[in-house]
Design an enzyme around this catalytic site. Sequence first.
Site, PDB file in Angstrom:
ATOM      1  CE  LYS A 155       6.721  13.808 -16.732  1.00  0.00           C
ATOM      2  NZ  LYS A 155       6.053  12.825 -15.856  1.00  0.00           N
ATOM      3  CE  LYS A 178      -1.523   4.476 -17.166  1.00  0.00           C
ATOM      4  NZ  LYS A 178      -1.627   5.634 -17.659  1.00  0.00           N
ATOM      5  CE  LYS A 196       8.642   8.527 -18.469  1.00  0.00           C
ATOM      6  NZ  LYS A 196       7.928   8.225 -17.415  1.00  0.00           N
ATOM      7  NE  ARG A 197       2.665  17.205 -21.716  1.00  0.00           N
ATOM      8  CZ  ARG A 197       1.811  18.311 -21.713  1.00  0.00           C
ATOM      9  NH1 ARG A 197       0.656  17.939 -21.634  1.00  0.00           N
ATOM     10  NH2 ARG A 197       2.220  19.541 -21.734  1.00  0.00           N
ATOM     11  CB  THR A 202       0.235   6.041 -13.594  1.00  0.00           C
ATOM     12  OG1 THR A 202       0.361   7.208 -14.532  1.00  0.00           O
ATOM     13  CG2 THR A 202      -0.114   6.524 -12.200  1.00  0.00           C
ATOM     14  CG  HIS A 227      -1.399  14.664  -8.218  1.00  0.00           C
ATOM     15  ND1 HIS A 227      -1.659  13.320  -8.488  1.00  0.00           N
ATOM     16  CD2 HIS A 227      -2.569  15.272  -7.770  1.00  0.00           C
ATOM     17  CE1 HIS A 227      -2.968  12.986  -8.379  1.00  0.00           C
ATOM     18  NE2 HIS A 227      -3.352  14.464  -7.879  1.00  0.00           N
TER      19      HIS A 227
HETATM   20  C1  26Q Z   1      -1.657  24.394 -13.254  1.00  0.00           C
HETATM   21  C2  26Q Z   1      -2.014  25.577 -13.375  1.00  0.00           C
HETATM   22  C3  26Q Z   1      -1.987  26.036 -14.508  1.00  0.00           C
HETATM   23  C4  26Q Z   1      -2.066  25.393 -15.585  1.00  0.00           C
HETATM   24  C5  26Q Z   1      -1.653  24.060 -15.678  1.00  0.00           C
HETATM   25  C6  26Q Z   1      -1.340  23.414 -14.231  1.00  0.00           C
HETATM   26  C7  26Q Z   1      -1.219  21.874 -14.253  1.00  0.00           C
HETATM   27  C8  26Q Z   1      -1.991  21.200 -15.073  1.00  0.00           C
HETATM   28  C9  26Q Z   1      -1.657  19.715 -14.722  1.00  0.00           C
HETATM   29  C10 26Q Z   1      -0.311  21.528 -13.393  1.00  0.00           C
HETATM   30  C11 26Q Z   1      -0.178  20.198 -13.016  1.00  0.00           C
HETATM   31  C12 26Q Z   1      -0.642  19.204 -13.780  1.00  0.00           C
HETATM   32  C13 26Q Z   1      -0.341  17.793 -14.126  1.00  0.00           C
HETATM   33  C14 26Q Z   1       0.296  17.159 -13.241  1.00  0.00           C
HETATM   34  C15 26Q Z   1       0.558  15.903 -13.189  1.00  0.00           C
HETATM   35  O1  26Q Z   1       0.131  15.145 -14.195  1.00  0.00           O
HETATM   36  N1  26Q Z   1       1.137  15.269 -12.322  1.00  0.00           N
HETATM   37  C16 26Q Z   1       1.582  13.776 -12.253  1.00  0.00           C
HETATM   38  O2  26Q Z   1       0.490  13.263 -11.643  1.00  0.00           O
HETATM   39  C17 26Q Z   1       0.394  11.937 -11.712  1.00  0.00           C
HETATM   40  C18 26Q Z   1      -0.702  11.151 -10.930  1.00  0.00           C
HETATM   41  O3  26Q Z   1      -0.416  11.284  -9.510  1.00  0.00           O
HETATM   42  C19 26Q Z   1       2.005  11.273 -11.148  1.00  0.00           C
HETATM   43  O4  26Q Z   1       1.882   9.916 -11.353  1.00  0.00           O
HETATM   44  C20 26Q Z   1       3.167  11.971 -11.865  1.00  0.00           C
HETATM   45  O5  26Q Z   1       4.162  11.574 -10.994  1.00  0.00           O
HETATM   46  C21 26Q Z   1       2.732  13.373 -11.664  1.00  0.00           C
HETATM   47  O6  26Q Z   1       3.842  13.980 -12.252  1.00  0.00           O
END
Ligand code: 26Q
Length: 834
Positions: free
Chosen positions: A574, A680, A568-569, A676, A377
């Site tokens: 972003k 939406k 978004k976050r 995503t 991702h």
């Molecule tokens: C990793 C290690 C330690 C703590 C947290 C994490 C961690 C947690 C969540 C790393 C990444 C995430 C989330 C990533 C994320 O949401 N990525 C998004 O995924 C979506 C679905 O595929 C995409 O549409 C987005 O572009 C992408 O940023």
Amino acid sequence: MTTATKPAKQAGQNAVSTLPALSLSKKAFKEAVVRHLHCSLGTDENKADNHAWYKAISAAIQELVLERLRTTQKNHYLNDTRAVHYLSAEFLMGRLLSNNMHNFGLFETADSALKELGVTLSDVLEEEPDMALGNGGLGRLAACFIDSLATMEFPAIGYGIHYEHGLFRQEIKNGAQIERPDSWRDYGNPWEICRPESIQEISLYGYVETKYGTNGQIQKEWHPGAIVKGVPWDIPVVGYGGKTVNVLRLWESQSSGYFNWDVFNAGGYVDAQRENVEAETISKVLYPNDETEAGKELRLIQQYFFSACSLKDIIRRYKRAHGDDWSRFTDQVVIQLNDTHPAIAIPELMRILVDRAELDWDSAWAICQKTFAYTNHTLLPEALEKWPARMLEKILPRHLEIIYEINHRFMAEVEKKWPGNNAIKAKLSIIEESNEKMVRMGNLSVIGSFAVNGVAEIHSKLVKQDLFPEFDQLYPGKLTNVTNGITPRRWLKACNPLLSELISKKIGNDWPLELDQLDKISELADNKTFQNQFMKVKQKNKQALAAEIKALTGISVDTKAIFDIQIKRLHEYKRQHLNVLHILALYRRLLENPNYDIHPRVFIFGAKAAPGYALAKTVIFAINKIADKINSDNRVNHKLKVVFMPNYRVSQAEKMIPAADVSQQISTAGKEASGTGNMKLALNGAVTIGTLDGANIEIAEEVGDENIFIFGNTVEQVNALHAKGYNPYDYYYQNKEIKAVLDWLDSDYFTPGQPGALSSLKQSMLDGGDPYLCLADFESYSEANKALDLAYKDKSRWAKMAILNTAKMGKFTSDRSIRDYVEKIWKLDTCSVK
Ligand code: 26Q
């Protein structure tokens, strides 16, 4: 039987055709709700508050859910179906009551039944806390996928963590973000079912003993230092039409009675007690970081905890049908790794097969490589998971040995392909030989999986080209694309009832299952009557959001203004701060020329920042402070308003998205894997202003260049800018407007009495190097905004654009994503529940 090569059924074959699937009369529904008010809640119709009604209604719906869950599970068991096991550290489910009623076709029945009882359903729905067991896109994607899997009647189970506290609740105090604990289960959760009969135990710490078997072969025995209990909580996942009900199984950690015997026996009684307490902390809280790798020990333990519990559960179920015969395991089981967070499942399965089942290494590895598939991702280097080898050695000593062995054999493969090439070896190795040895979970995942996918065409192309080019040469065909999608049941039917009704009136009721049918409204895009109807719905949704804005922030907004939304976050890539620069530019233009001709516009933000991400928090602070100033400046506030909506979450998104005129998707090209929210918003008739990044590119292909505002440097141009040595000061000195708005941030104009409070934001775009090229894209963004403003002033033109955005979103249903996964990767058959 080799299910692994069977073709999947064609699209549409698995569609559920008619609604409602369950005939529960209004009378029966009322009776069930009142019965639960009396018998489950111990109250009655006169005393019950909205929360009691919410509980009673949920209990009434849950009865139907459990009935269908039972038949589904029996059916899957009897058919001994191949199933996908979706392992994800996050499932951002949001609220379930409205969703489940919609999927059972009972929403209207419930609405009118409750009216007769003197209860307003929409108020009752507000009582449900969000299940916020995720950060953002990746977690919500998992939730959309399990919705589609149940809807399309594929055997599937989601596995994750039963966090006690989901993503923090965001409060805004004096403009700044404050994090408060989220407690989604404080008053009980009506959907979850505890399954003590399926408790698993997993091991941690300790040491590995090397033994020699009777034939002199080496055997390894792990003597754990601690054992933790995993208690499963099942959340039923109701498919649209209510036929198949799958399960999301979330693991809660508990201390096992006999914890840490080795330490205990060595006289470490106090330590043993301490670890006892720690067992319960494993599933306590969701890490609030996305796109950064924290490298924390507890996070690794969380990952192993849920991966190991899930694998044991999968193997238990397999053995119930097939005993100790492993030969059919890969026919029955496919495990999808949602990013690398559950990648430790790969060495865990090897451990079970080699150490426990006593398979030889090659047979075990063959099983592993046919079991796992991995979704990437992100390309951001700081988000690629790496764990210190020392940490793994302490927590999972046997797994580290296994990882070394996997790597050793893999390095031999690399040597065969590129003899003597140590640079390639260093790059592909699972072990990074830096100062501190690190284990690269991405490399492990690629090596241990039979398929690896990115989440949008451009992202998958970059995964092949930039992230894993040598893996692509070594394993041709393994790297592939599955473009993300969203469930139209939640993200149109349930969240936007007015638009759904209008659409159904024109094209019938099948679109939630066959979203391509939306294209039929393209024919009406020029029809003035339909344009008016479509924009009237938008107007009503804007009025509802305006009321919500007023209630949450006290800000009054003009619903005739353009509702321009970025949700978004919060992250630099972003580029919420690019949006901020443009707002400041508009503000300046209006101050300099009160007749500056723009259509009134409300810029609306929703975003949480990771608690330790200082710059992201400064951006939130900046938005709030700039909002204070602009909204109270009578010279401009009839044309310009800024709103920051606190505590953005799934249920908030459901209110904001239907009211959006404009969707801001402005990441630096090459950085947003897919997005995503972009899908939406467009589905609900918002027009995108965006870069050629992630799924924006595919959205542009669908809607056509005339119906989207594309701006900014492309991936190639971004790379070229960096290659020639990007210097943001070039733009600062050459563009007066850029200089003026950046310098503004240094003053105390927006932060009276606190000069410099926003300087770090300016600095990030100058001395900080502007890593995400805000200044390079500013002018093009500004021009795209002018074009957008012009388009909006032509009501009919805008209505046509909005309609076509909705009409052309068929591709982005998560049903299509799931069909792609099934055909390319999972090779599943549907299992219809009669
Ligand atoms: C990793 C290690 C330690 C703590 C947290 C994490 C961690 C947690 C969540 C790393 C990444 C995430 C989330 C990533 C994320 O949401 N990525 C998004 O995924 C979506 C679905 O595929 C995409 O549409 C987005 O572009 C992408 O940023």
